[in-house]
Design a protein around this motif. Structure first.
Motif, mmCIF file in Angstrom:
data_model
loop_
_atom_site.group_PDB
_atom_site.id
_atom_site.type_symbol
_atom_site.label_atom_id
_atom_site.label_comp_id
_atom_site.label_asym_id
_atom_site.label_seq_id
_atom_site.Cartn_x
_atom_site.Cartn_y
_atom_site.Cartn_z
ATOM 1 N N SER A 112 -8.296 46.113 9.178
ATOM 2 C CA SER A 112 -7.771 47.453 8.952
ATOM 3 C C SER A 112 -7.131 48.020 10.219
ATOM 4 O O SER A 112 -7.637 47.858 11.327
ATOM 5 N N ALA A 113 -6.007 48.715 10.027
ATOM 6 C CA ALA A 113 -5.350 49.393 11.140
ATOM 7 C C ALA A 113 -6.182 50.550 11.662
ATOM 8 O O ALA A 113 -5.906 51.086 12.740
ATOM 9 N N CYS A 114 -7.211 50.950 10.905
ATOM 10 C CA CYS A 114 -8.096 52.013 11.376
ATOM 11 C C CYS A 114 -8.828 51.604 12.651
ATOM 12 O O CYS A 114 -9.195 52.453 13.468
ATOM 13 N N ARG A 115 -9.066 50.324 12.813
ATOM 14 C CA ARG A 115 -9.853 49.828 13.948
ATOM 15 C C ARG A 115 -8.954 49.457 15.127
ATOM 16 O O ARG A 115 -9.218 49.807 16.269
ATOM 17 N N SER A 116 -7.918 48.696 14.884
ATOM 18 C CA SER A 116 -6.959 48.336 15.928
ATOM 19 C C SER A 116 -5.672 47.900 15.247
ATOM 20 O O SER A 116 -5.692 47.417 14.112
ATOM 21 N N ARG A 117 -4.577 48.063 15.964
ATOM 22 C CA ARG A 117 -3.288 47.741 15.362
ATOM 23 C C ARG A 117 -2.410 47.032 16.381
ATOM 24 O O ARG A 117 -2.259 47.479 17.519
ATOM 25 N N PHE A 118 -1.874 45.894 15.971
ATOM 26 C CA PHE A 118 -0.915 45.161 16.786
ATOM 27 C C PHE A 118 0.449 45.282 16.123
ATOM 28 O O PHE A 118 0.598 44.995 14.932
ATOM 29 N N ASP A 119 1.426 45.684 16.905
ATOM 30 C CA ASP A 119 2.778 45.827 16.355
ATOM 31 C C ASP A 119 3.600 44.559 16.513
ATOM 32 O O ASP A 119 4.547 44.336 15.762
ATOM 33 N N ILE A 120 3.254 43.734 17.525
ATOM 34 C CA ILE A 120 3.939 42.450 17.703
ATOM 35 C C ILE A 120 2.890 41.345 17.727
ATOM 36 O O ILE A 120 1.735 41.580 18.079
ATOM 37 N N HIS A 121 3.293 40.161 17.320
ATOM 38 C CA HIS A 121 2.396 39.007 17.247
ATOM 39 C C HIS A 121 1.088 39.395 16.560
ATOM 40 O O HIS A 121 -0.006 39.127 17.050
ATOM 41 N N TRP A 122 1.245 39.999 15.427
ATOM 42 C CA TRP A 122 0.091 40.524 14.695
ATOM 43 C C TRP A 122 -0.436 39.539 13.656
ATOM 44 O O TRP A 122 -1.469 39.793 13.014
ATOM 45 N N ILE A 123 0.251 38.419 13.496
ATOM 46 C CA ILE A 123 -0.239 37.332 12.642
ATOM 47 C C ILE A 123 -0.634 36.203 13.582
ATOM 48 O O ILE A 123 0.209 35.655 14.294
ATOM 49 N N ARG A 124 -1.901 35.843 13.602
ATOM 50 C CA ARG A 124 -2.385 34.923 14.621
ATOM 51 C C ARG A 124 -3.609 34.174 14.139
ATOM 52 O O ARG A 124 -4.093 34.401 13.016
ATOM 53 N N PHE A 125 -4.118 33.332 15.019
ATOM 54 C CA PHE A 125 -5.376 32.634 14.765
ATOM 55 C C PHE A 125 -6.470 33.274 15.607
ATOM 56 O O PHE A 125 -6.206 33.724 16.719
ATOM 57 N N PRO A 126 -7.686 33.350 15.096
ATOM 58 C CA PRO A 126 -8.766 33.965 15.881
ATOM 59 C C PRO A 126 -9.067 33.155 17.126
ATOM 60 O O PRO A 126 -8.850 31.942 17.165
ATOM 61 N N SER A 127 -9.568 33.836 18.129
ATOM 62 C CA SER A 127 -9.949 33.169 19.373
ATOM 63 C C SER A 127 -11.122 32.235 19.108
ATOM 64 O O SER A 127 -12.023 32.562 18.339
#
Length: 334
Positions: free
Chosen positions: A219-234
């Motif tokens: 949810s964007a309520c918690r944090s929001r990335f505007d670029i490179h927002w589709i990724r793999f988890p660390s």
């Protein structure tokens, strides 16, 4: 998640080796574009530069008393003979050991370098990287995050080789799924709208089904990335430090009795032969940590000393070196 910027104009090779905190997570938490910048920096390092030279130079600064007297001169083995116009010994001893040094008293010392790494873990991690890289290439340049409710998208990939012919359909179906989830988000009960949503049923998206286990939407309520927002988890999760300690145990036992070094002292004309085992960036980036609460590199060195138990085999001295620039530690373990 931290968005602290990295000044890429001041990035040095040293910075690359300072990458993360307890393990891979310092590097993994960097924004994706900064990870790419670090990779490009690594690619600019000349292939002709000998890693052994960097490692031993750093080790010597951390442990200058390795021979119990100052080192007058040293070089990687190939340069030792060439620069001094000396005839090298017959092959394969013209390539061994990795470093040759001379002390102020004239004593000639050979130093063989070995890595403390779990090669199986590295191979598996690099396999995962290739799979993830191919999927990210299929997605291509990511548009800005224009969704209303989604802060970041995490992909979970299957162990499947990506067919480049599927790239267009994969990208199209992924963004169709994102649009569908975003459109339906506001229909959830209020208490669920701040939670993440995991999608693993791809019946309407056959190409996603082919390559992904699941897609998790945060949810964007918690944090929001505007670029490179589709990724793999660390990478992360539970681990046992015993895995790397067992790797160290096996390596030390194997190295000290390696028959290739049985006659090295006589064949090369050395007074002493040392073994330098180093923990470096590859282990730091790809292997599970060796550390635990109240157990750091100093304790690992004590552990290694107990493994060796005063028996260096074909080596007169053995050292353990933590080769992460800015965090160097070195100990004699035999």
């Amino acid at each position: 998640m931290s968005r602290k910027a990295v000044d890429l104009t001041k990035l040095t090779v040293d910075d690359i080796f300072r990458a993360k905190d307890e393990r891979r997570q310092r590097l993994a938490r960097l924004p994706f574009d900064q990870k790419i910048a670090i990779v490009k920096k690594l690619q600019t390092i000349p292939a002709t530069i000998k890693n052994e030279k960097f490692i031993f130079d750093s080790f010597l600064k951390a442990y200058p008393d390795l021979a119990s007297e100052p080192i007058e001169e040293w070089d990687v083995v190939e340069n030792w003979y060439v620069k001094r116009a000396l005839d090298p010994p017959p092959h394969p001893f013209d390539k061994r050991p990795d470093i040759i040094a001379r002390t102020t008293s004239g004593k000639r010392i050979g130093i063989e370098l070995k890595s403390w790494v779990n090669r199986d873990q590295i191979a598996e991690a690099r396999k995962q990287e290739r799979i993830q890289d191919n999927i990210l290439k299929a997605i291509g340049e990511q548009p800005r995050n224009e969704t209303k409710h989604i802060g970041v998208v995490w992909l979970s990939a299957k162990q499947v080789r990506f067919d480049a012919r599927d790239a267009g359909d994969f990208r199209g179906q992924l963004f169709a799924l994102i649009q569908q989830v975003d459109s339906n988000w506001s229909q959830k009960p209020n208490w669920l709208q701040s939670a993440s949503e995991n999608i693993s049923d791809f019946i309407a998206f056959p190409i996603l089904e082919k390559y992904l286990h699941s897609v998790r939407f945060y949810s964007a309520c918690r944090s929001r990335f505007d670029i490179h927002w589709i990724r793999f988890p660390s990478p992360g999760g539970a681990y046992s430090p015993n895995e790397m300690l067992q790797t160290l145990t096996s390596s030390l036992i194997a190295h000290r009795s390696d028959e290739r070094y049985k006659d090295l002292q006589t064949r090369v004309g050395l007074d002493e032969v040392y073994l330098l085992v180093h923990y470096d960036f590859k282990a730091f980036a790809y292997n599970t940590p060796f550390g635990a609460p109240s157990f750091g590199f100093k304790e690992a060195a004590k552990f290694a000393s107990n493994v060796v138990n005063r028996d260096g085999g074909y080596f007169d001295r053995i050292f353990l070196f933590h080769f992460l620039w800015g965090e160097e530690e070195a100990y004699r373990i035999q």
